[in-house]
Each structure stands twice: as C-alpha cells, then as structure tokens.
Design a protein around this motif. Structure first.
Motif, mmCIF file in Angstrom:
data_model
loop_
_atom_site.group_PDB
_atom_site.id
_atom_site.type_symbol
_atom_site.label_atom_id
_atom_site.label_comp_id
_atom_site.label_asym_id
_atom_site.label_seq_id
_atom_site.Cartn_x
_atom_site.Cartn_y
_atom_site.Cartn_z
ATOM 1 N N ARG A 61 7.584 -15.560 -27.088
ATOM 2 C CA ARG A 61 7.108 -14.184 -27.286
ATOM 3 C C ARG A 61 5.579 -14.104 -27.200
ATOM 4 N NH1 ARG A 61 6.486 -9.462 -26.413
ATOM 5 N NH2 ARG A 61 6.645 -7.852 -28.005
ATOM 6 N N LEU A 62 4.906 -15.109 -27.751
ATOM 7 C CA LEU A 62 3.441 -15.080 -27.748
ATOM 8 C C LEU A 62 2.861 -15.120 -26.345
ATOM 9 C CD1 LEU A 62 2.590 -17.396 -30.777
ATOM 10 C CD2 LEU A 62 2.208 -14.918 -30.611
ATOM 11 N N TYR A 63 3.508 -15.849 -25.436
ATOM 12 C CA TYR A 63 2.974 -15.921 -24.073
ATOM 13 C C TYR A 63 2.926 -14.556 -23.397
ATOM 14 C CZ TYR A 63 1.732 -20.735 -23.317
ATOM 15 O OH TYR A 63 1.073 -21.933 -23.370
ATOM 16 N N GLY A 64 3.769 -13.647 -23.805
ATOM 17 C CA GLY A 64 3.723 -12.295 -23.238
ATOM 18 C C GLY A 64 2.630 -11.424 -23.836
ATOM 19 N N MET A 65 1.948 -11.920 -24.864
ATOM 20 C CA MET A 65 0.948 -11.121 -25.571
ATOM 21 C C MET A 65 -0.485 -11.556 -25.318
ATOM 22 S SD MET A 65 2.505 -11.086 -29.418
ATOM 23 C CE MET A 65 4.193 -10.743 -29.793
ATOM 24 N N ILE A 66 -0.685 -12.766 -24.815
ATOM 25 C CA ILE A 66 -2.042 -13.324 -24.792
ATOM 26 C C ILE A 66 -2.643 -13.322 -23.390
ATOM 27 C CG2 ILE A 66 -1.601 -14.772 -26.814
ATOM 28 C CD1 ILE A 66 -1.270 -17.172 -24.919
ATOM 29 N N PRO A 67 -3.977 -13.359 -23.322
ATOM 30 C CA PRO A 67 -4.641 -13.445 -22.022
ATOM 31 C C PRO A 67 -4.320 -14.763 -21.308
ATOM 32 C CG PRO A 67 -6.216 -12.889 -23.771
ATOM 33 C CD PRO A 67 -4.924 -13.261 -24.431
ATOM 34 N N GLU A 68 -4.484 -14.772 -20.008
ATOM 35 C CA GLU A 68 -4.190 -15.954 -19.178
ATOM 36 C C GLU A 68 -5.007 -17.182 -19.580
ATOM 37 O OE1 GLU A 68 -2.052 -16.551 -16.486
ATOM 38 O OE2 GLU A 68 -1.092 -14.694 -17.141
ATOM 39 N N ASP A 69 -6.213 -16.965 -20.115
ATOM 40 C CA ASP A 69 -7.062 -18.109 -20.442
ATOM 41 C C ASP A 69 -6.885 -18.605 -21.882
ATOM 42 O OD1 ASP A 69 -8.247 -15.831 -21.486
ATOM 43 O OD2 ASP A 69 -10.285 -16.430 -20.956
ATOM 44 N N TRP A 70 -5.813 -18.182 -22.539
ATOM 45 C CA TRP A 70 -5.448 -18.691 -23.853
ATOM 46 C C TRP A 70 -4.178 -19.515 -23.717
ATOM 47 C CZ3 TRP A 70 -5.828 -14.391 -28.143
ATOM 48 C CH2 TRP A 70 -7.143 -13.896 -28.185
ATOM 49 N N GLY A 71 -3.952 -20.434 -24.634
ATOM 50 C CA GLY A 71 -2.727 -21.217 -24.647
ATOM 51 C C GLY A 71 -2.060 -21.171 -26.006
ATOM 52 N N LYS A 178 10.969 -6.148 -37.549
ATOM 53 C CA LYS A 178 9.852 -6.411 -36.637
ATOM 54 C C LYS A 178 8.548 -6.450 -37.412
ATOM 55 C CE LYS A 178 11.958 -4.557 -32.503
ATOM 56 N NZ LYS A 178 11.926 -3.571 -31.435
ATOM 57 N N LEU A 179 7.678 -7.371 -37.002
ATOM 58 C CA LEU A 179 6.352 -7.513 -37.592
ATOM 59 C C LEU A 179 5.336 -7.245 -36.491
ATOM 60 C CD1 LEU A 179 5.115 -10.051 -40.081
ATOM 61 C CD2 LEU A 179 4.016 -10.105 -37.878
ATOM 62 N N THR A 180 4.322 -6.455 -36.795
ATOM 63 C CA THR A 180 3.323 -6.092 -35.788
ATOM 64 C C THR A 180 2.130 -7.038 -35.846
ATOM 65 O OG1 THR A 180 3.968 -3.778 -35.938
ATOM 66 C CG2 THR A 180 1.826 -4.252 -34.948
ATOM 67 N N LEU A 181 1.851 -7.671 -34.720
ATOM 68 C CA LEU A 181 0.644 -8.484 -34.591
ATOM 69 C C LEU A 181 -0.463 -7.567 -34.069
ATOM 70 C CD1 LEU A 181 2.128 -11.705 -32.964
ATOM 71 C CD2 LEU A 181 1.409 -11.405 -35.330
ATOM 72 N N PRO A 182 -1.588 -7.478 -34.783
ATOM 73 C CA PRO A 182 -2.660 -6.573 -34.370
ATOM 74 C C PRO A 182 -3.399 -7.101 -33.138
ATOM 75 C CG PRO A 182 -3.380 -7.880 -36.231
ATOM 76 C CD PRO A 182 -1.944 -8.239 -35.982
ATOM 77 N N ASP A 183 -4.367 -6.327 -32.658
ATOM 78 C CA ASP A 183 -5.206 -6.777 -31.553
ATOM 79 C C ASP A 183 -5.879 -8.088 -31.953
ATOM 80 O OD1 ASP A 183 -4.560 -4.631 -29.981
ATOM 81 O OD2 ASP A 183 -6.226 -3.411 -30.684
ATOM 82 N N PRO A 184 -6.036 -9.006 -31.056
ATOM 83 C CA PRO A 184 -5.892 -8.888 -29.609
ATOM 84 C C PRO A 184 -4.468 -9.073 -29.094
ATOM 85 C CG PRO A 184 -6.701 -11.056 -30.144
ATOM 86 C CD PRO A 184 -6.591 -10.311 -31.445
#
Length: 199
Positions: A61-71, A178-184
């Motif tokens: 799920r996290l991979y769908g939320m983060i920028p390409e340059d994060w792992g 469901k739990l909401t992860l804030p920005d980013p």
C-alpha cells in the motif's frame, strides 16, 4: 526475546561504540531481529507468518503513496544515538538519497519519513514505549504502530508531531477500519485485511 547488555561506563551510560560493534560482529541466529534498545542489544525470534503478512500488506500500500525517489525498506538499521538505539523497524519509508549519503554506514533515524512497527507478543512493550520514545526523540515525523496484541483489540495508531521525545496520537483505529496517513502520504490505509489470529 533475549538481551545482551554492554558494560556500563563509570557515569552510568553505555559505550555506544561497543554496543554497535557487538551488533555488527556477533554471529546472530539467522532470521532473528537484532536491535539496540536503550544501550542493550536485544534479539527477537523471527516474526510469525501473520506478522510478515501484515508487513507485506502495508508495504504494498505504501508504494502507491510515495514519490519515486523514496523507498520502503524492511531490514534497514536506523541509528538513534541520542536514545542509545539502533532500531530495525518492520518498515521504514526513507528517501533513497538519505541511504546513498551514508556511504554504507547506518542511516540516521531522522532520515525516515515514516516508520512502521508491528508488535509481536514478545516485543510489544518495546514497540509501544521504548521505540515510540526513541523515534520521537530522533525526530521521525510519523510512527505507525500496528498492535495486534493491544488488550484483545488489534489496533493501528499513528503518532506524529514529535517534541521532546514524545509523540502526539494523530489517529487510532481498531483493525477493520481505515486510518488516514497525512501528507506527504495523503491516503488511507485500510486495516481490514490485516490478520488478527496471531499465535
């Protein structure tokens, strides 16, 4: 869980370099999770299948939320010398540039944008108390605690706004909600698929 203590210094503290050397050089059992928590090297058995399944579900799920340059990393050692710790969170979201900056050395915990710990029966209090304090002290912006052992009611708690070694609870839900992860991140994490029948 077992622990090895490094000999205390005359001032009551611990020899940080000695603890890290022990962590790096000892022949630990394969698959065990080895960390330094408050100056003590701890060894936990390999996690259960349900624990690994939860980690995989969150990882995807996290991979769908983060920028390409994060792992999203599962075995990354995060160093927290101010808390006498070297933690290996179940998941850490870290910009790749932070890994490359350290020339193979341990990554400072404050490079992480989010850390995720999934409790096991043997280490739940470390995750709830000592690691929450350590991550907050290091300035990690978000700490997600997935606690299948919480009073018979599995829960997901998101901590944030670290200040003076303490987090504020941003949101807490029981598994199934469901739990909401804030920005980013800016997205919901559905806890319904998380397994709750842990051994």
């Amino acid at each position: 869980m077992s622990a090895l203590s490094v000999e205390p210094e005359p001032d009551g503290g611990y020899d940080w370099d000695e603890a890290v050397r022990l962590w790096e050089e000892a022949d630990w059992p394969e698959g065990c999770k080895v960390e330094i928590i408050e100056g003590i090297v701890t060894v936990a058995p390999p996690p259960s299948e349900q624990h690994n399944d939860t980690a995989d579900l969150v990882h995807r799920r996290l991979y769908g939320m983060i920028p390409e340059d994060w792992g999203v990393y599962q075995t990354l050692g995060l160093i927290l010398p101010e808390a006498s710790g070297l933690f290996v969170p179940d998941l850490a979201v870290v910009p790749r540039a932070a890994l490359r900056r350290n020339d193979g050395q341990h990554v400072p915990a404050d490079a992480a944008e989010l850390v995720v710990e999934i409790t096991s029966k043997s280490n739940a209090n470390h995750d709830r108390i000592k690691k929450a304090h350590g991550y907050a002290k290091a300035g990690v912006p978000l700490y997600l605690l997935l606690d299948a052992w919480h009073s018979g009611r599995p829960s997901a708690t998101l901590y944030g706004e670290p200040e003076n070694g303490t987090y504020r609870v941003l949101e807490s839900v029981e598994y199934g909600e469901k739990l909401t992860l804030p920005d980013p991140f800016g997205a919901d994490l559905d806890t319904a698929p998380f397994p709750v029948t842990l051994r």
